[in-house]
Design an enzyme around this catalytic site. Structure first.
Site, short mmCIF file in Angstrom:
data_model
loop_
_atom_site.label_atom_id
_atom_site.label_comp_id
_atom_site.label_asym_id
_atom_site.label_seq_id
_atom_site.Cartn_x
_atom_site.Cartn_y
_atom_site.Cartn_z
N GLY A 297 4.55 0.45 6.54
CA GLY A 297 3.12 0.45 6.72
C GLY A 297 2.44 -0.85 6.38
O GLY A 297 1.20 -0.91 6.31
N ASP A 298 3.20 -1.94 6.17
CA ASP A 298 2.63 -3.26 5.92
C ASP A 298 3.68 -4.28 6.35
O ASP A 298 4.51 -3.98 7.21
CB ASP A 298 2.24 -3.41 4.45
CG ASP A 298 1.08 -4.40 4.25
OD1 ASP A 298 1.18 -5.53 4.76
OD2 ASP A 298 0.08 -4.05 3.60
#
Length: 507
Positions: A297-298
């Site tokens: 997610g990053d």
């Protein structure tokens, strides 16, 4: 959300692709070549089978009852666990229960204490057998191997009251998300030597869903903890395991030397899982990251070295880092980032044989006024971009600071960036280099670049306060800030000095 995982046979095939074929695939973007189509169809067909399976010895297998596995319907016994240390222990010997409900923190702690007594004799190996082993955070010890059997899953307890609070990292001076203390990691180690985390692709699962929701609702008073964090240590090997659903950064080596990360799968939902970076080398020296699949997610990888005045004072660079043979995905951020916390300096980084797919950005360097430090001697070779919004980014206005006490005159220096063998398709903006008068970007080289575009606007190759050169065939056409050389190194066209920003963030 179940994340995708590409099998090693596809990774190997992709890495061996002939560069000319990748060039053809990128330049004929309007009707994809048979080769490119075949690769992706084969890959995602494999993904469909892979999602709830393991790839062992060339067979797709899945768990069944009785501690055995099926190989296309045939039972297959578990593989024997190798003996990697003079002394070998099983977590069950210390009272461990792998039912997914019993908390095994004391069992892990007792095992680590026992192994700590064996340092002079070569250390010990802790085998975690098949099962679901719920635990609060625990520490490792020197000369220890943590071995995760196939179908083994270590689960982090979800209630934050069981997670230890620790002081802020000295090079950050701040918890990173909140002032004051920060939560420690699920698996932690400090001042260690000779530590191995490996296995038959067993899993360490942070069960981060509750952490993500509390963070988004601002219900946490302290910064979330990483999944695995090793600090002030040397001779670290992490291989053949899966790390997933970390509360915060997934794998965080901090001020470590001689680190190898190999054949590691890192997974988190690509949206709704904030700051779940895959691997964050932080003030680390002599490090190899290879043969990994990361979808988070990053940033898949983010190289760091401290934040503003705290990182400048701590003064530990990240240097001599090799990243190769990776498949990565980041819908929110970038495949491989450098910064933005880079105040101790980052240098001598090589990134090669990298596939970035379905991502917001490909490779990114980010810094800002107040960081100080330097980023230099960064080499990118054989990078494939597939459906990436912005391929290469250098950004000098990433203005996020720990507090207001940073030095406004601490300008970072950026120089020595080499990009060669950059290919792909479905890219909206291949290059965006945004230097400034105070933070110019110097000595940038492009060679052998051809990227299929999805956007037909003039300023596709975007530049501001950058100097460098392009060698040979480059597509799309570079901006005027670069000297143009032919393949034999002869100057064809000198750069046109321009101080007018050519950055369009709308595309």
């Amino acid at each position: 959300m179940v994340e995708t995982l590409l099998p090693s046979r596809f990774q190997s095939h992709l890495q061996k692709l002939d560069p000319k074929r990748r060039l053809l695939a990128s330049t004929i973007a309007s009707h994809k070549t048979l080769l490119f189509a075949f690769l992706w169809i084969a890959a995602f067909a494999s993904v469909f089978l892979w999602q709830r399976s393991s790839y062992i010895g060339g067979y797709v297998v899945g768990p069944v009852a009785g501690g055995r596995f099926t190989v296309f319907g045939k039972a297959k016994p578990l593989r024997p666990v190798p003996r990697l240390r003079p002394a070998v222990f099983d977590l069950k010997e210390f009272g461990g229960v792998g039912d997914g409900v019993t908390v095994n923190t004391e069992a892990f702690e007792r095992a680590v204490v026992e192994i700590s007594k064996l340092g002079g004799g070569g250390g010990g190996q802790l085998n975690v057998p098949p099962g679901r082993w719920l635990t609060a955070p625990f520490n490792l010890t020197s000369r220890m191997t943590l071995f995760l059997a196939e179908d083994c899953e270590i689960l982090g307890v979800e209630d934050e009251k069981f997670w230890t609070l620790m002081p802020p990292l000295p090079s950050y001076g701040y918890g990173r998300e909140r002032p004051g203390p920060r939560y420690g990691s699920l698996i932690h180690g400090q001042n260690l030597k000779d530590v191995v985390i490996t296995g038959h692709n067993g899993t360490i699962n942070g069960q981060g869903q509750s952490w993500w929701k509390k963070h988004q609702r601002r219900l946490l008073n302290n910064t979330r903890g990483p999944l695995v964090q090793i600090m002030w240590s040397s001779d670290i090997v992490i291989a053949n395991v899966t790390l997933r659903d970390s509360p915060f950064w997934t794998l965080h080596p901090y001020d470590c030397k001689n680190v190898t990360i190999r054949n590691v799968t890192i997974l988190a939902p690509v949206t709704g899982a904030p700051n779940t970076d895959g691997i964050d080398p932080d003030s680390c020296e002599d490090m190899v990251i290879e043969d990994c699949y990361i979808s988070t997610g990053d940033d898949a990888i983010a190289i760091k070295s401290g934040w503003d005045q705290f990182g400048i004072a701590y003064g530990r660079p990240s240097t001599n880092i090799l990243i190769r043979n990776l498949i990565v995905r980041s819908v929110i951020s970038a495949g491989v980032s450098i910064g933005s916390e880079m105040s101790g300096g980052i240098s001598n980084v090589t990134i090669e044989n990298l596939l970035i797919w379905n991502s917001r950005r490909g490779v990114r360097i980010k810094t800002a006024q107040g960081r100080g430090g330097y980023i230099k001697n960064i080499t990118y070779k054989n990078v494939t971009l597939d459906n990436v919004r912005v391929g290469i980014v250098i950004k000098t206005d990433y203005n996020e600071h720990a507090d207001d006490n940073y030095d406004r005159k601490a300008y970072p220096t950026l120089s020595g960036f080499s990009f060669s063998g950059i290919h792909g398709q479905g890219v909206r903006v291949p290059v965006r280099i945004h230097g400034s008068e105070q933070i110019p970007v110097r000595n940038v080289t492009f060679r052998d670049m051809s990227v299929g575009l999805t956007y037909k606007k003039k300023h596709i190759f975007q530049c501001s306060f950058v100097k460098g050169r392009v060698i040979g065939s480059i597509f799309p056409r570079p901006c005027e800030n670069f000297d143009v050389y032919d393949e034999e190194g002869r100057l064809v066209k000198p750069a046109t000095e321009s101080t007018v920003p050519d950055i369009d963030y709308d595309i």
